[in-house]
Design a protein around this motif. Sequence first.
Motif, PDB file in Angstrom:
ATOM      1  N   LEU A  46     -70.264 -14.678 -32.675  1.00 21.98           N
ATOM      2  CA  LEU A  46     -70.159 -16.092 -32.300  1.00 21.98           C
ATOM      3  C   LEU A  46     -71.418 -16.553 -31.571  1.00 21.98           C
ATOM      4  O   LEU A  46     -71.946 -17.635 -31.840  1.00 21.98           O
ATOM      5  N   THR A  60     -67.984 -24.631 -26.715  1.00 22.92           N
ATOM      6  CA  THR A  60     -66.651 -24.587 -27.324  1.00 22.92           C
ATOM      7  C   THR A  60     -65.592 -24.291 -26.267  1.00 22.92           C
ATOM      8  O   THR A  60     -64.532 -24.914 -26.253  1.00 22.92           O
ATOM      9  N   PHE A  64     -62.553 -26.746 -24.912  1.00 18.36           N
ATOM     10  CA  PHE A  64     -61.159 -26.315 -24.880  1.00 18.36           C
ATOM     11  C   PHE A  64     -60.550 -26.567 -23.502  1.00 18.36           C
ATOM     12  O   PHE A  64     -59.476 -27.160 -23.381  1.00 18.36           O
ATOM     13  N   PHE A  92     -56.945 -25.666 -28.651  1.00 17.94           N
ATOM     14  CA  PHE A  92     -57.546 -24.559 -29.400  1.00 17.94           C
ATOM     15  C   PHE A  92     -57.937 -25.009 -30.806  1.00 17.94           C
ATOM     16  O   PHE A  92     -59.028 -24.718 -31.289  1.00 17.94           O
ATOM     17  N   LYS A  93     -57.039 -25.749 -31.474  1.00 13.60           N
ATOM     18  CA  LYS A  93     -57.338 -26.227 -32.827  1.00 13.60           C
ATOM     19  C   LYS A  93     -58.531 -27.171 -32.821  1.00 13.60           C
ATOM     20  O   LYS A  93     -59.381 -27.120 -33.716  1.00 13.60           O
ATOM     21  N   CYS A  96     -61.701 -25.138 -32.441  1.00 13.88           N
ATOM     22  CA  CYS A  96     -62.022 -24.384 -33.667  1.00 13.88           C
ATOM     23  C   CYS A  96     -62.657 -25.261 -34.739  1.00 13.88           C
ATOM     24  O   CYS A  96     -63.333 -24.740 -35.631  1.00 13.88           O
ATOM     25  N   LEU A  99     -66.382 -24.825 -35.333  1.00 13.36           N
ATOM     26  CA  LEU A  99     -66.895 -23.560 -35.871  1.00 13.36           C
ATOM     27  C   LEU A  99     -66.353 -23.321 -37.273  1.00 13.36           C
ATOM     28  O   LEU A  99     -65.165 -23.504 -37.510  1.00 13.36           O
ATOM     29  N   ASP A 101     -65.055 -21.025 -40.504  1.00 15.75           N
ATOM     30  CA  ASP A 101     -64.272 -19.796 -40.605  1.00 15.75           C
ATOM     31  C   ASP A 101     -65.125 -18.580 -40.930  1.00 15.75           C
ATOM     32  O   ASP A 101     -64.697 -17.447 -40.744  1.00 15.75           O
ATOM     33  N   THR A 145     -58.884 -11.802 -27.440  1.00 16.46           N
ATOM     34  CA  THR A 145     -59.885 -12.846 -27.617  1.00 16.46           C
ATOM     35  C   THR A 145     -61.160 -12.212 -28.159  1.00 16.46           C
ATOM     36  O   THR A 145     -61.307 -10.980 -28.122  1.00 16.46           O
TER      37      THR A 145
END
Length: 166
Positions: A46, A60, A64, A92-93, A96, A99, A101, A145
């Motif tokens: 990441l 990120t 969050f 969280f969604k 995400c 970023l 997948d 995590t």
Amino acid sequence: MNALFQRDSGARRRRLVALVPFSLPLSPQARLVAYQENTLRIQHALQAFCECHGFDMDDTLVAFRDTCALRLESLGNVASRELALEYRLDAFKRACLSLPDSVLAHWAAASLPDANSLFMVRKRFALSLGTSSLLLYLLGVGSRTPMHIGIHGSTGDVVHLETHPI
């Protein structure tokens, strides 16, 4: 656990093995952990992606926390556990969405010498992560995590670090 895997024909065929790192407790909050050489935390993939695309990995996480905190503050002290978990999932969604997948796949492709190695690492990673995640879920272990999951760079084996009961 490995004895159970050896008794099952499907587990033997897939070569499933539970890897346990050596851990030496120094205090209730600190320990030395020895795991296989060339094991990196998934967080490094990441971090490499974020550096390559010109933003900080913490952006990120901050997004969050800010999203979650703003929604919970609006409720005051009347938030139920279910509602708080729903807000955390929503935050969280949203985090995400920034970023793709394929962050881990790009990192693996860039760090491995050829397509055959990439295929074997991806296959071993999927088997290892699936098995360990299922076992940790059944045992009620949390804190899974990117900072707490290690991957062996040349084999794809997964090691869960710093887990705790939930």
